[in-house]
Design a protein around this motif. Structure first.
Motif, PDB file in Angstrom:
ATOM      1  N   GLY A   1       2.629   2.153  10.166  1.00 30.39           N
ATOM      2  CA  GLY A   1       3.407   1.574   9.073  1.00 30.39           C
ATOM      3  C   GLY A   1       3.073   0.110   8.850  1.00 30.39           C
ATOM      4  O   GLY A   1       2.438  -0.546   9.678  1.00 30.39           O
ATOM      5  N   ARG A   2       3.529  -0.395   7.714  1.00 32.88           N
ATOM      6  CA  ARG A   2       3.261  -1.782   7.336  1.00 32.88           C
ATOM      7  C   ARG A   2       4.565  -2.506   7.016  1.00 32.88           C
ATOM      8  O   ARG A   2       5.488  -1.921   6.432  1.00 32.88           O
ATOM      9  CB  ARG A   2       2.357  -1.869   6.100  1.00 32.88           C
ATOM     10  N   VAL A   3       4.602  -3.787   7.387  1.00 30.34           N
ATOM     11  CA  VAL A   3       5.695  -4.674   6.999  1.00 30.34           C
ATOM     12  C   VAL A   3       5.118  -5.807   6.173  1.00 30.34           C
ATOM     13  O   VAL A   3       4.097  -6.403   6.541  1.00 30.34           O
ATOM     14  CB  VAL A   3       6.430  -5.249   8.231  1.00 30.34           C
ATOM     15  N   VAL A   4       5.768  -6.098   5.054  1.00 27.39           N
ATOM     16  CA  VAL A   4       5.445  -7.262   4.231  1.00 27.39           C
ATOM     17  C   VAL A   4       6.684  -8.144   4.205  1.00 27.39           C
ATOM     18  O   VAL A   4       7.798  -7.648   4.007  1.00 27.39           O
ATOM     19  CB  VAL A   4       5.042  -6.856   2.806  1.00 27.39           C
ATOM     20  N   ALA A   5       6.513  -9.430   4.443  1.00 27.93           N
ATOM     21  CA  ALA A   5       7.641 -10.363   4.451  1.00 27.93           C
ATOM     22  C   ALA A   5       7.280 -11.576   3.606  1.00 27.93           C
ATOM     23  O   ALA A   5       6.121 -12.016   3.577  1.00 27.93           O
ATOM     24  CB  ALA A   5       7.983 -10.797   5.875  1.00 27.93           C
ATOM     25  N   VAL A   6       8.270 -12.113   2.908  1.00 31.38           N
ATOM     26  CA  VAL A   6       8.028 -13.270   2.043  1.00 31.38           C
ATOM     27  C   VAL A   6       8.960 -14.408   2.433  1.00 31.38           C
ATOM     28  O   VAL A   6      10.114 -14.187   2.826  1.00 31.38           O
ATOM     29  CB  VAL A   6       8.212 -12.915   0.551  1.00 31.38           C
TER      30      VAL A   6
ATOM     31  N   ARG B   1       0.831  -1.210   0.000  1.00 30.49           N
ATOM     32  CA  ARG B   1       0.000   0.000   0.000  1.00 30.49           C
ATOM     33  C   ARG B   1       0.863   1.258   0.000  1.00 30.49           C
ATOM     34  O   ARG B   1       0.844   2.075   0.914  1.00 30.49           O
ATOM     35  CB  ARG B   1      -0.966  -0.012   1.188  1.00 30.49           C
ATOM     36  N   LEU B   2       1.604   1.416  -1.058  1.00 32.37           N
ATOM     37  CA  LEU B   2       2.566   2.505  -1.196  1.00 32.37           C
ATOM     38  C   LEU B   2       1.882   3.808  -1.628  1.00 32.37           C
ATOM     39  O   LEU B   2       0.795   3.808  -2.181  1.00 32.37           O
ATOM     40  CB  LEU B   2       3.628   2.132  -2.231  1.00 32.37           C
ATOM     41  N   SER B   3       2.572   4.906  -1.379  1.00 32.51           N
ATOM     42  CA  SER B   3       2.206   6.192  -1.956  1.00 32.51           C
ATOM     43  C   SER B   3       3.477   7.032  -2.058  1.00 32.51           C
ATOM     44  O   SER B   3       4.506   6.700  -1.452  1.00 32.51           O
ATOM     45  CB  SER B   3       1.146   6.916  -1.118  1.00 32.51           C
ATOM     46  N   CYS B   4       3.388   8.123  -2.796  1.00 30.48           N
ATOM     47  CA  CYS B   4       4.573   8.952  -3.029  1.00 30.48           C
ATOM     48  C   CYS B   4       5.074   9.649  -1.770  1.00 30.48           C
ATOM     49  O   CYS B   4       6.214  10.103  -1.729  1.00 30.48           O
ATOM     50  CB  CYS B   4       4.276   9.983  -4.112  1.00 30.48           C
TER      51      CYS B   4
ATOM     52  N   ASP C   1       8.071   4.095   6.522  1.00 32.73           N
ATOM     53  CA  ASP C   1       6.631   3.891   6.644  1.00 32.73           C
ATOM     54  C   ASP C   1       6.234   2.499   6.155  1.00 32.73           C
ATOM     55  O   ASP C   1       5.214   1.959   6.566  1.00 32.73           O
ATOM     56  CB  ASP C   1       5.869   4.921   5.801  1.00 32.73           C
ATOM     57  N   ARG C   2       7.026   1.960   5.258  1.00 34.95           N
ATOM     58  CA  ARG C   2       6.770   0.657   4.673  1.00 34.95           C
ATOM     59  C   ARG C   2       8.089  -0.116   4.610  1.00 34.95           C
ATOM     60  O   ARG C   2       9.130   0.459   4.278  1.00 34.95           O
ATOM     61  CB  ARG C   2       6.195   0.775   3.262  1.00 34.95           C
ATOM     62  N   VAL C   3       8.015  -1.417   4.882  1.00 33.21           N
ATOM     63  CA  VAL C   3       9.188  -2.276   4.822  1.00 33.21           C
ATOM     64  C   VAL C   3       8.795  -3.585   4.162  1.00 33.21           C
ATOM     65  O   VAL C   3       7.739  -4.156   4.476  1.00 33.21           O
ATOM     66  CB  VAL C   3       9.770  -2.565   6.224  1.00 33.21           C
ATOM     67  N   CYS C   4       9.635  -4.058   3.265  1.00 31.55           N
ATOM     68  CA  CYS C   4       9.475  -5.407   2.730  1.00 31.55           C
ATOM     69  C   CYS C   4      10.731  -6.204   3.085  1.00 31.55           C
ATOM     70  O   CYS C   4      11.848  -5.731   2.852  1.00 31.55           O
ATOM     71  CB  CYS C   4       9.267  -5.406   1.222  1.00 31.55           C
ATOM     72  N   ILE C   5      10.533  -7.372   3.672  1.00 30.81           N
ATOM     73  CA  ILE C   5      11.643  -8.262   4.011  1.00 30.81           C
ATOM     74  C   ILE C   5      11.635  -9.379   2.985  1.00 30.81           C
ATOM     75  O   ILE C   5      10.810 -10.296   3.042  1.00 30.81           O
ATOM     76  CB  ILE C   5      11.500  -8.816   5.445  1.00 30.81           C
ATOM     77  N   GLU C   6      12.557  -9.288   2.023  1.00 32.49           N
ATOM     78  CA  GLU C   6      12.617 -10.279   0.946  1.00 32.49           C
ATOM     79  C   GLU C   6      13.675 -11.339   1.197  1.00 32.49           C
ATOM     80  O   GLU C   6      13.643 -12.398   0.565  1.00 32.49           O
ATOM     81  CB  GLU C   6      12.916  -9.597  -0.383  1.00 32.49           C
ATOM     82  N   GLY C   7      14.630 -11.057   2.050  1.00 36.96           N
ATOM     83  CA  GLY C   7      15.704 -12.020   2.249  1.00 36.96           C
ATOM     84  C   GLY C   7      16.432 -11.753   3.539  1.00 36.96           C
ATOM     85  O   GLY C   7      16.199 -10.771   4.233  1.00 36.96           O
ATOM     86  N   GLY C   8      17.338 -12.686   3.861  1.00 35.42           N
ATOM     87  CA  GLY C   8      18.114 -12.588   5.082  1.00 35.42           C
ATOM     88  C   GLY C   8      18.167 -13.933   5.772  1.00 35.42           C
ATOM     89  O   GLY C   8      17.298 -14.788   5.594  1.00 35.42           O
TER      90      GLY C   8
END
Length: 205
Positions: free
Chosen positions: A145-150, A46-49, A120-127
């Motif tokens: 804020g929001r966190v998305v992790a895969v 849910r991004l914005s500029c 405000d937003r974080v994506c955890i793609e690796g680690g």
């Protein structure tokens, strides 16, 4: 526009995300979030500029590129520990004409303390320790804020779900993406499965 990639220096010209995987420059062995999973991740972010976005373990850089094209003035930080891979992200940013992605060299979670502005937003793609990264980034995450992790493993799913619970995240969602693509195999066509991926998201109150 060519079906094999953007014309010389020309970015993705559409309002919707979903750049074909083969349009990105790649390094063998470096992971790439498949197009269909990437679109799901973007919807969960849910991004914005006006929002600052960190992508941890950015890999090939597909998600930062798509995010930058959707939000061309948003400050985006792509975090990657490997120098060669960090340079790959920068090349893909140049290829698609995005200028609002800062590539940060470092290993998460240790390098997060060096980042000046909270996200405000974080994506955890690796680690190596997804739950550890989640716990480290949570204090920096702004309220609301929001966190998305895969993750593609049951162990990762368990640890991330447990981590969101321990942090008392709100609006937690877990989606399992199973993607099939029609591909040609010799004289025949068959649906080929991509590796299943779990996409988790949660909000900080």
């Amino acid at each position: 526009m060519s079906e094999s990639g953007p014309s010389s220096g020309r970015p993705w010209p559409y309002a919707s995300p979903g750049i074909p995987d083969e349009w990105f420059e790649r390094i063998p062995g470096i992971p790439l979030s498949p197009r269909e999973v990437r679109v799901l991740m973007l919807s969960q972010l849910r991004l914005s500029c006006r929002l600052r976005f960190w992508d941890i373990g950015a890999g090939t850089g597909t998600l930062p590129v798509e995010a930058a094209l959707l939000c061309p003035t948003a400050p985006i930080v792509a975090i990657e520990r490997d120098e060669e891979v960090a340079e790959l992200i920068e090349r893909n940013c140049r290829k698609f004409g995005v200028t609002n992605v800062q590539v940060e060299r470092g290993s998460a979670p240790e390098c997060l303390a060096d980042l000046a502005d909270d996200p405000d937003r974080v994506c955890i793609e690796g680690g190596q320790a997804l739950a550890g990264i989640l716990h480290s980034v949570w204090p920096r995450l702004k309220a609301g804020g929001r966190v998305v992790a895969v993750t593609s493993t049951l162990e990762g799913l368990y640890r991330l779900t447990e981590g969101f619970a321990e942090l008392q995240a709100r609006q937690v969602e877990v989606v399992q993406a199973g993607i099939y693509r029609l591909e040609r195999r010799g004289a025949q066509q068959a649906f080929m499965a991509l590796d299943p991926t779990f996409v988790l998201s949660g909000e900080k109150i």
